[in-house]
Motif scaffolding. Structure first.
Motif, PDB file in Angstrom:
ATOM      1  N   UNK A  70      11.059  12.304 -16.512  1.00 24.10           N
ATOM      2  CA  UNK A  70      10.156  11.154 -16.397  1.00 24.10           C
ATOM      3  C   UNK A  70       9.983  10.489 -17.758  1.00 24.10           C
ATOM      4  N   UNK A  71       9.788  11.305 -18.798  1.00 26.33           N
ATOM      5  CA  UNK A  71       9.614  10.768 -20.140  1.00 26.33           C
ATOM      6  C   UNK A  71      10.833  10.005 -20.620  1.00 26.33           C
ATOM      7  N   UNK A  72      12.021  10.519 -20.322  1.00 29.53           N
ATOM      8  CA  UNK A  72      13.255   9.825 -20.719  1.00 29.53           C
ATOM      9  C   UNK A  72      13.358   8.467 -20.045  1.00 29.53           C
ATOM     10  N   UNK A  73      12.987   8.415 -18.772  1.00 27.10           N
ATOM     11  CA  UNK A  73      13.031   7.139 -18.062  1.00 27.10           C
ATOM     12  C   UNK A  73      12.019   6.141 -18.597  1.00 27.10           C
ATOM     13  N   UNK A  74      10.792   6.594 -18.808  1.00 29.35           N
ATOM     14  CA  UNK A  74       9.728   5.703 -19.299  1.00 29.35           C
ATOM     15  C   UNK A  74      10.077   5.158 -20.678  1.00 29.35           C
ATOM     16  N   UNK A  75      10.472   6.030 -21.585  1.00 23.28           N
ATOM     17  CA  UNK A  75      10.730   5.605 -22.961  1.00 23.28           C
ATOM     18  C   UNK A  75      11.972   4.728 -23.057  1.00 23.28           C
ATOM     19  N   UNK A  76      13.041   5.089 -22.350  1.00 22.78           N
ATOM     20  CA  UNK A  76      14.273   4.295 -22.414  1.00 22.78           C
ATOM     21  C   UNK A  76      14.061   2.892 -21.880  1.00 22.78           C
ATOM     22  N   UNK A  86       1.837   1.612 -29.618  1.00 26.51           N
ATOM     23  CA  UNK A  86       0.601   1.495 -28.838  1.00 26.51           C
ATOM     24  C   UNK A  86       0.793   2.111 -27.450  1.00 26.51           C
ATOM     25  N   UNK A  87       1.987   1.935 -26.878  1.00 25.01           N
ATOM     26  CA  UNK A  87       2.282   2.518 -25.574  1.00 25.01           C
ATOM     27  C   UNK A  87       2.169   4.037 -25.630  1.00 25.01           C
ATOM     28  N   UNK A  88       2.683   4.635 -26.696  1.00 19.20           N
ATOM     29  CA  UNK A  88       2.566   6.088 -26.863  1.00 19.20           C
ATOM     30  C   UNK A  88       1.105   6.511 -26.906  1.00 19.20           C
ATOM     31  N   UNK A  89       0.307   5.761 -27.672  1.00 15.71           N
ATOM     32  CA  UNK A  89      -1.117   6.095 -27.819  1.00 15.71           C
ATOM     33  C   UNK A  89      -1.825   6.031 -26.463  1.00 15.71           C
TER      34      UNK A  89
END
Length: 334
Positions: free
Chosen positions: A262-268, A293-296
């Motif tokens: 899920x993280x790979x999809x969101x970040x990519x 900001x998205x990470x935060x």
């Protein structure tokens, strides 16, 4: 019931079926390339999750194994000019990653916490320097500009299904590892290493095995990454590559295996979306700021990662419902 429903793998099957339908719904070569990239980075992140989420090891040198896989494929295919040797190159990468993991682990796993992290960072910088200076093999700072790959990898639909199958197999393999007695021991080491050691387990041996398995999986992902890009340079050994795996694991959910996917999809996709917006809107030129900001935001609203937080809330609701039903049952008996 809800907790059992969340743990049921039927939803994973639905996701796989949906992904299998993508090439038939969309013929966009760009979308397929993006998804292939997501699949490969997801495998790389899952390998990191085995260390971070299940063994409790924070490594800043995981990029070593990804880079070994990438350069093994790049060097062998470019030097021999035999694209069909790709599987031999990946096998060499896996064996090399296992040996390097054994050496690095034996030298660094005797220390703990931040000291181990700093040693792995030093090893990563060493490999980065070697890849730049050993230009006769690695091409130096420019890298290997073109890697000839087997023709069937040039077909994006075929490559898509290969990458998807690779992701599914690696997920099932790692899930089998973490659910085995070996995996349970790793989780016990994560929770209380001293207690596990007092029970007679060789903690160093278990950590070495975890590092070797993780390194081999990361090397395979790196090898296929070179096939996707058709070139390789020293960036595969850069610190950014380890940070990518760390962030994807944290964003998706540490210790979940599916979370890094899920993280790979969101970040990519977020990375691609924000960078494309910056070309249309000048005020988004500093798009990396918005990326931060998205990470935060994700960390604030999903403290255990997207999947980890959803799973905990699902289990909490299920537990509350079971507690309420038990309470009513006791009252009726009284």
């Amino acid at each position: 019931m809800r907790a059992k429903l969340f743990n049921n793998n039927l939803w994973l099957g639905f996701v796989l079926v949906a992904l299998c339908l993508v090439p038939f719904v969309s013929s966009s070569k760009f979308l397929l390339t993006m998804l292939i990239s997501v699949f490969l980075m997801a495998v790389y992140s899952m390998s990191y999750d085995l260390l971070l989420g299940y063994t409790g090891i924070v490594s800043f040198g995981h990029t070593i194994f990804f880079g070994l896989g990438a350069y093994s494929v790049g060097i062998l295919l470019s030097k021999t000019k035999q694209p069909n040797l790709i599987w031999a190159a990946i096998l060499i990468a896996v064996v090399g990653a296992a040996v390097i993991a054994l050496i690095i682990g034996f030298l660094s796993l005797r220390v703990k916490d931040v000291y181990f992290s700093m040693i792995t960072l030093a090893f990563a910088q060493l490999f980065f320097i070697i890849s730049e200076k050993w230009s006769s093999f690695t091409g130096g700072g420019d890298g290997i500009a073109y890697v000839r790959v087997p023709t069937f990898f040039n077909d994006r639909v075929k490559f898509y299904f290969i990458a998807l199958a690779f992701l599914a197999v690696m997920y099932l393999f790692l899930r089998r590892v973490v659910n085995s007695p070996f995996g349970r021991t790793l989780q016990a080491i994560r929770e209380n290493e001293q207690r596990v050691e007092s029970l007679g387990y060789n903690v160093l041996r278990y950590k070495l095995a975890s590092l070797m398995i993780s390194g081999c999986v990361a090397a395979m992902a790196g090898g296929l990454w070179t096939v996707l890009q058709k070139y390789v340079n020293t960036n595969v050994f850069a610190m950014d590559r380890t940070i990518d795996a760390l962030l994807m694991t944290i964003v998706g959910g540490v210790g979940t295996l599916f979370g890094p996917i899920v993280g790979a999809g969101v970040i990519t996709f977020a990375h691609e979306w924000l960078s494309s917006l910056s070309t249309q809107y000048p005020f988004l030129e500093r798009w990396l700021l918005f990326f931060g900001i998205l990470y935060i935001v994700i960390v604030m609203f999903f403290p255990k990662g997207i999947l980890g937080t959803i799973r905990d809330k699902w289990r909490y609701k299920g537990g509350s419902r079971h507690a309420a039903s038990d309470s009513k049952r006791r009252e009726s008996v009284l």
